[in-house]
Scaffold this motif. Structure first.
Motif, PDB file in Angstrom:
ATOM      1  N   THR A 134      15.575  19.518  -7.035  1.00 47.66           N
ATOM      2  CA  THR A 134      16.522  18.988  -5.767  1.00 47.66           C
ATOM      3  C   THR A 134      17.741  18.396  -5.866  1.00 47.66           C
ATOM      4  N   GLY A 135      18.249  18.173  -7.127  1.00 46.81           N
ATOM      5  CA  GLY A 135      19.568  17.721  -7.432  1.00 46.81           C
ATOM      6  C   GLY A 135      19.672  16.494  -6.991  1.00 46.81           C
ATOM      7  N   THR A 136      18.468  15.461  -7.018  1.00 48.17           N
ATOM      8  CA  THR A 136      18.171  14.157  -6.880  1.00 48.17           C
ATOM      9  C   THR A 136      17.885  13.490  -8.215  1.00 48.17           C
ATOM     10  N   TYR A 137      18.165  12.069  -7.967  1.00 51.48           N
ATOM     11  CA  TYR A 137      17.672  11.318  -9.171  1.00 51.48           C
ATOM     12  C   TYR A 137      16.951  10.119  -8.468  1.00 51.48           C
ATOM     13  N   GLN A 138      16.092   9.291  -9.126  1.00 47.66           N
ATOM     14  CA  GLN A 138      15.217   8.314  -8.579  1.00 47.66           C
ATOM     15  C   GLN A 138      15.793   6.804  -8.999  1.00 47.66           C
ATOM     16  N   ILE A 139      15.656   6.034  -7.915  1.00 47.37           N
ATOM     17  CA  ILE A 139      16.100   4.709  -8.253  1.00 47.37           C
ATOM     18  C   ILE A 139      14.916   3.918  -7.727  1.00 47.37           C
ATOM     19  N   ARG A 140      14.556   2.896  -8.464  1.00 48.71           N
ATOM     20  CA  ARG A 140      13.375   1.832  -8.316  1.00 48.71           C
ATOM     21  C   ARG A 140      13.761   0.456  -7.815  1.00 48.71           C
ATOM     22  N   ALA A 141      13.536   0.061  -6.777  1.00 48.79           N
ATOM     23  CA  ALA A 141      13.960  -1.264  -6.194  1.00 48.79           C
ATOM     24  C   ALA A 141      12.600  -2.309  -6.212  1.00 48.79           C
ATOM     25  N   LEU A 142      12.987  -3.589  -6.433  1.00 51.73           N
ATOM     26  CA  LEU A 142      11.699  -4.489  -6.342  1.00 51.73           C
ATOM     27  C   LEU A 142      11.895  -5.554  -5.179  1.00 51.73           C
ATOM     28  N   PHE A 143      10.760  -5.774  -4.417  1.00 50.82           N
ATOM     29  CA  PHE A 143      10.800  -6.424  -3.157  1.00 50.82           C
ATOM     30  C   PHE A 143       9.615  -7.533  -3.368  1.00 50.82           C
ATOM     31  N   ASP A 144       9.642  -8.950  -2.962  1.00 50.23           N
ATOM     32  CA  ASP A 144       8.710  -9.743  -2.915  1.00 50.23           C
ATOM     33  C   ASP A 144       7.952  -9.151  -1.609  1.00 50.23           C
ATOM     34  N   ASN A 145       6.419  -9.385  -1.599  1.00 49.48           N
ATOM     35  CA  ASN A 145       5.561  -8.838  -0.773  1.00 49.48           C
ATOM     36  C   ASN A 145       4.484  -9.847  -0.260  1.00 49.48           C
ATOM     37  N   PRO A 146       4.933 -11.145   0.061  1.00 49.55           N
ATOM     38  CA  PRO A 146       3.794 -12.258  -0.014  1.00 49.55           C
ATOM     39  C   PRO A 146       2.764 -12.080   1.013  1.00 49.55           C
ATOM     40  N   ASN A 147       2.961 -11.407   2.052  1.00 47.19           N
ATOM     41  CA  ASN A 147       1.993 -10.982   3.002  1.00 47.19           C
ATOM     42  C   ASN A 147       1.415  -9.460   3.035  1.00 47.19           C
ATOM     43  N   ASP A 148       1.731  -8.990   2.088  1.00 48.79           N
ATOM     44  CA  ASP A 148       1.314  -7.688   1.794  1.00 48.79           C
ATOM     45  C   ASP A 148       1.472  -6.695   3.289  1.00 48.79           C
ATOM     46  N   VAL A 149       2.676  -6.920   3.397  1.00 47.10           N
ATOM     47  CA  VAL A 149       3.311  -6.117   4.920  1.00 47.10           C
ATOM     48  C   VAL A 149       3.373  -4.631   4.435  1.00 47.10           C
ATOM     49  N   ILE A 150       4.201  -4.522   3.270  1.00 46.35           N
ATOM     50  CA  ILE A 150       4.443  -3.018   2.728  1.00 46.35           C
ATOM     51  C   ILE A 150       3.120  -2.552   1.870  1.00 46.35           C
ATOM     52  N   LEU A 151       2.617  -1.644   2.062  1.00 41.84           N
ATOM     53  CA  LEU A 151       1.526  -1.096   1.355  1.00 41.84           C
ATOM     54  C   LEU A 151       2.026   0.381   0.478  1.00 41.84           C
ATOM     55  N   PRO A 152       1.313   0.402  -0.610  1.00 40.15           N
ATOM     56  CA  PRO A 152       1.498   1.767  -1.351  1.00 40.15           C
ATOM     57  C   PRO A 152       1.423   3.041  -0.334  1.00 40.15           C
ATOM     58  N   GLY A 153       2.351   3.937  -0.450  1.00 34.83           N
ATOM     59  CA  GLY A 153       2.316   4.981   0.246  1.00 34.83           C
ATOM     60  C   GLY A 153       3.404   4.827   1.510  1.00 34.83           C
ATOM     61  N   MET A 154       3.460   3.801   1.946  1.00 34.06           N
ATOM     62  CA  MET A 154       4.522   3.958   3.092  1.00 34.06           C
ATOM     63  C   MET A 154       5.786   4.247   2.921  1.00 34.06           C
ATOM     64  N   TYR A 155       6.183   4.853   4.071  1.00 33.70           N
ATOM     65  CA  TYR A 155       7.647   5.491   3.892  1.00 33.70           C
ATOM     66  C   TYR A 155       8.450   4.498   4.613  1.00 33.70           C
ATOM     67  N   VAL A 156       9.821   4.186   4.168  1.00 35.86           N
ATOM     68  CA  VAL A 156      10.751   3.318   4.324  1.00 35.86           C
ATOM     69  C   VAL A 156      12.033   3.753   4.203  1.00 35.86           C
ATOM     70  N   ARG A 157      12.966   3.141   4.812  1.00 37.56           N
ATOM     71  CA  ARG A 157      14.392   3.386   4.740  1.00 37.56           C
ATOM     72  C   ARG A 157      15.169   2.370   4.007  1.00 37.56           C
ATOM     73  N   ALA A 158      15.870   2.500   2.903  1.00 41.04           N
ATOM     74  CA  ALA A 158      16.490   1.385   2.297  1.00 41.04           C
ATOM     75  C   ALA A 158      17.967   1.499   2.441  1.00 41.04           C
ATOM     76  N   THR A 159      18.697   0.381   3.019  1.00 37.64           N
ATOM     77  CA  THR A 159      20.019   0.291   3.013  1.00 37.64           C
ATOM     78  C   THR A 159      20.618  -0.425   1.847  1.00 37.64           C
ATOM     79  N   VAL A 160      21.428   0.154   0.686  1.00 33.32           N
ATOM     80  CA  VAL A 160      21.871  -0.381  -0.232  1.00 33.32           C
ATOM     81  C   VAL A 160      23.306  -0.644  -0.192  1.00 33.32           C
ATOM     82  N   THR A 161      23.512  -1.826  -0.473  1.00 33.23           N
ATOM     83  CA  THR A 161      24.996  -2.228  -0.396  1.00 33.23           C
ATOM     84  C   THR A 161      25.359  -2.254  -1.797  1.00 33.23           C
TER      85      THR A 161
END
Length: 403
Positions: free
Chosen positions: A272-299
């Motif tokens: 694919t010519g891509t590389y992986q980046i891993r970000a860490l987020f607090d998830n106190p209310n379990d809003v984000i679940l494993p497998g969810m698709y998201v869009r991340a805006t990286v500054t």
């Protein structure tokens, strides 16, 4: 009869002349109206140089911070399932209880073996001391050595029995299967009464820690090289390791927590010519679940330049950014920008623009280069909508009325 023949052509000539005069008058009126048509109003934004953030919008998937497939380490029948499926458990909480009668018996037997082994040590030790006194005076050296071996063997028997006791204690404790960390349980794959075996292939349940949670992002290697060049040249300021990351969830809502970079894969995918980046987020209310698709805006950092709203720009056939500007004499011109960066909902350009230049942000769809326009000072809000700062209707509203 002769008079009738003369009168008919005369009337026809008068009628044709009248039609000709009427047609000429209409054409003159239309030309006059075209000349009097006012310039097309367009919304413009005044350009101002500044330092703006460089952002990237990357696709990503959520993965659990920790995942453990719970398996038994001893064999036996399931006597109790102590958790509610899909519930949160704490580290050390009991998950499964395996029938422990045989392990209790094995522990008792191991304790008896330790007692028996320890009982033989004093007599062996006394016998060794006796032969040590009598050696060369009624006892041979061989007798002494045999007594010494007997004493050492008694001590070894005690150590062996204690090791077996420790094993029995461990096996008994392993009949209680506990949570290795705080997390959420999945559906149980066994029921009470099922026989399980040590280190079996099928997991009894899966435990996942969701707070915090990982977001695995994908970025192209081309962008990686461009950013590295920008940082090395000093054009882009900031430390990418401290990049601020925000998330947009599947339903379009913005996640309130900000994330941070955890790691970047030091390899590029050959397919694919891509590389992986891993970000860490607090998830106190379990809003984000494993497998969810998201869009991340990286500054990634900040760069000096001019912001061109994405709504005001297009791409030509070569993929270059283009936008329309209003000159000092209110004429329209198109400018091409070979290099541009993403900054939120805008394009950031460093060349081809000067302070005070007027960018057309609305109404450019109906005008071409060289056309005379009536610029209306405006701004673009955070949602990309044009807000006029001086009196007058928007260009998008007025343009259809001129058709």
């Amino acid at each position: 009869m002769i008079r009738l023949k003369i009168l008919v052509p005369t009337l026809l000539s008068v009628a044709l002349a009248s039609c000709s005069d009427s047609g000429g008058g209409a054409g003159t009126g239309q030309a006059s109206q075209a000349q009097e048509r006012p310039p097309t109003p367009v919304s413009v934004v005044s350009m101002e140089k500044g330092q703006f953030p460089i952002t990237r919008v990357l696709p990503g998937r959520a993965t659990a911070f920790r995942t453990a497939e719970i398996r038994p380490r001893v064999t036996g029948s399931i006597r109790e399932i102590a958790f509610k499926e899909g519930s949160e458990v704490k580290e050390g909480d009991l998950l499964f209880q395996i029938e422990d009668d045989t392990y209790q018996a094995a522990l008792a037997e191991a304790r008896a073996s330790v007692a028996k082994a320890e009982a033989s040590v004093p007599s062996a030790e006394a016998n060794l001391a006796r032969y040590e006194r009598l050696v060369n005076s009624g006892a041979t050296q061989i007798d002494y050595e045999n007594a010494r071996v007997t004493f050492l063997q008694a001590q070894a028997d005690v150590a062996q029995a204690k090791a077996a006791l420790k094993t029995a204690e461990i096996n008994l404790d392993l009949t209680k299967i506990r949570a290795p960390f705080d997390g959420i349980t999945s559906i149980s794959n066994v029921a009470i009464g099922n026989i399980v075996t040590a280190n079996q292939a099928e997991a009894l349940t899966t435990l996942r820690q969701l707070d915090p949670i990982y977001i695995d992002l994908t970025e192209s290697s081309t962008n990686l090289l461009e950013l590295r060049t920008a940082f090395e040249s000093g054009r882009l300021s900031g430390d990418p390791r401290n990049a601020e990351i925000s998330l947009t969830l599947e339903d379009g809502t913005v996640y309130p927590q900000k994330g941070k970079l955890d790691m970047a894969e030091m390899a590029v995918s050959e397919s694919t010519g891509t590389y992986q980046i891993r970000a860490l987020f607090d998830n106190p209310n379990d809003v984000i679940l494993p497998g969810m698709y998201v869009r991340a805006t990286v500054t990634l950092g900040e760069e000096n330049g001019y912001l061109i709203p994405q709504r005001a720009a297009t791409r030509n056939a070569r993929g270059e950014l283009s936008a329309k500007f209003v000159t000092a004499d209110n004429k329209v011109e198109t400018r091409i920008f070979p290099t541009s960066q993403v900054s939120g909902n805008n394009w950031l350009v460093a060349e081809g623009v000067a302070d005070g230049d007027r960018l057309v942000v609305d109404g450019f769809q109906w005008i071409g280069d060289g056309a005379t326009v009536a610029p209306v000072d405006s701004t673009v809000d955070d949602d990309g909508l044009v807000v006029q700062t001086q009196q007058g209707g928007s260009a998008s509203e007025q343009a259809p009325q001129q058709q």
